[in-house]
Design an enzyme around this catalytic site. Sequence first.
Site, PDB file in Angstrom:
ATOM      1  N   TYR A 145      25.988  86.682   5.344  1.00 11.77           N
ATOM      2  CA  TYR A 145      25.971  85.892   4.281  1.00 11.77           C
ATOM      3  C   TYR A 145      26.992  84.669   4.690  1.00 11.77           C
ATOM      4  O   TYR A 145      27.942  84.822   5.139  1.00 11.77           O
ATOM      5  CB  TYR A 145      26.599  86.851   2.419  1.00 11.77           C
ATOM      6  CG  TYR A 145      27.133  85.557   1.675  1.00 11.77           C
ATOM      7  CD1 TYR A 145      26.441  84.607   1.267  1.00 11.77           C
ATOM      8  CD2 TYR A 145      28.120  85.359   1.016  1.00 11.77           C
ATOM      9  CE1 TYR A 145      26.544  84.414   0.099  1.00 11.77           C
ATOM     10  CE2 TYR A 145      28.850  84.710   0.407  1.00 11.77           C
ATOM     11  CZ  TYR A 145      27.395  83.686  -0.185  1.00 11.77           C
ATOM     12  OH  TYR A 145      28.654  83.115  -1.451  1.00 11.77           O
ATOM     13  N   ASP A 240      30.747  82.807  12.185  1.00 12.24           N
ATOM     14  CA  ASP A 240      31.542  82.675  10.255  1.00 12.24           C
ATOM     15  C   ASP A 240      32.284  83.989  10.249  1.00 12.24           C
ATOM     16  O   ASP A 240      32.163  85.424  10.469  1.00 12.24           O
ATOM     17  CB  ASP A 240      30.581  83.435   9.377  1.00 12.24           C
ATOM     18  CG  ASP A 240      30.285  83.494   7.984  1.00 12.24           C
ATOM     19  OD1 ASP A 240      32.228  83.238   7.406  1.00 12.24           O
ATOM     20  OD2 ASP A 240      29.834  83.374   7.210  1.00 12.24           O
ATOM     21  N   LYS A 268      38.866  83.525   3.069  1.00  7.61           N
ATOM     22  CA  LYS A 268      39.833  84.913   3.118  1.00  7.61           C
ATOM     23  C   LYS A 268      41.011  85.482   3.026  1.00  7.61           C
ATOM     24  O   LYS A 268      41.834  84.444   2.480  1.00  7.61           O
ATOM     25  CB  LYS A 268      38.698  85.826   2.952  1.00  7.61           C
ATOM     26  CG  LYS A 268      37.363  85.605   2.423  1.00  7.61           C
ATOM     27  CD  LYS A 268      36.291  86.889   2.438  1.00  7.61           C
ATOM     28  CE  LYS A 268      35.228  86.311   1.339  1.00  7.61           C
ATOM     29  NZ  LYS A 268      33.915  86.889   1.686  1.00  7.61           N
TER      30      LYS A 268
END
Length: 445
Positions: A145, A240, A268
């Site tokens: 994702y 990522d 995050k």
Amino acid sequence: MISRIKSEALFAEALNYIPGGVNSPVRAFRAVGGKPFFVNKASGCRVTDVDGNEYIDYVGTWGPAILGHAHPKIISAIKTAAEFGTSFGIPNPSEVTMAKLICSLVPSVQKVRMTNSGTEACMSAIRLARGFTRRDKIIKFDGCYHGHADSLLVKAGSGALTFGHPDSAGVPADFAKHTLVLPYNETEPLQATFAANKDQIACIIVEPVAGNAGLFVPKPGWLEFLRQITVENGALLIFDEVMTGFRLALGGAQQRFGITPDLTCLGKIIGGGLPVGAFGGRADIMDYLAPLGPVYQAGTLSGNPLAMAAGIAALEELGSCTRESAGDIVPRSLERSCDAYTRLDQLGALLETGMREAAKSAGVPAVFNRCGSMFCGYFASEPVWNLSDAMKADRERFKKFFHGVLDAGVYLAPSQFEAGFISTAHSEADIEKTVSAAAKVMKAL
Ligand SMILES: *Cc1c(COP(=O)(O)O)cnc(C)c1O
């Protein structure tokens, strides 16, 4: 049975005004059944719902809460920053501090641009890779994702997976066709794809440890292979690290595995719980961004002073004795004696051992994947190395397990296809309590 009356009332009300009652799909509990609970308070490793029930939290707001919730240093940094104004839209000093920290801590990052989310970071990194290489096609892996931008929402794991339409409606086939999706941890499909698309592939984007379809780790040598095949083909390698950055080491997965990508996406943890993302990498590539170069990227709230203050406080707190890798730029406050990552690894190992034993003694076939403080247990009998392995897990069993431990005060992500996270605020006693709750529930499965 514990009561969640207030949560139920709030959810009923939310359904009238918010699609599905939530602002991000996985929160709706669709993958596990039942109704979500509402939280208005969190501290350390615990969240408290509106009915007053307390849970040991392994979601950690989906990764950012590596120091636990409401960490006093982060809260105080936000308060101090807020007194001076919440947004300027004019360069502010903390942007420079944050950029210096990221560049000194993440090995491959020479220059960095802040965004407001991981989605924006990945979307912009892809645009930059395309602009820099003047190529259109990209490679991503099944179950990874990278946020919900059009060209990345193809076989994207997590929410998209459990909702049964991995390719979202609303993404024109003309956009998605430039995204080539290959299985994680395999080499032959990559060789074939590069051979069939000579000089057309701008980049590979990969989660160096995949945490959005549960959790699977790269096989030894696979990340090296990605590095090599991209170099050979003039394509860029994008890590990522929105989830793994500052999670697996201060320098992320790239430090842990010793691989240097061209570009890195972050998010995050670097926001300390406020909405932040970033992407960075080789200076010659980053200088392709506006205002220096032809690739446009912008954000009204990018580099927001509150978000920078929270993020800087989080990174400084995590800093501790890993200073060697940080160079001289890192402030003195980072020189402390404890190493957060050693601690997180110890707690992870304790959970891993406990969960494996619990499954064994209950006679339940289970696989427990872990990398540092990221983990995922699958009710499966074969090792899980990629999405198709993960799909073989017994999801009905996971649902029962999820609700069983939830009622015992342990909050795992409400889907088989999400990673769990341990924070420095978890204690051995919290882990032991979790394991014994899990053992009891597994016996009854
Ligand atoms: C969470 C995540 C994203 C998206 O970040 P948002 O802040 O939710 O937009 C992208 N990539 C990975 C690997 C993630 O875990």
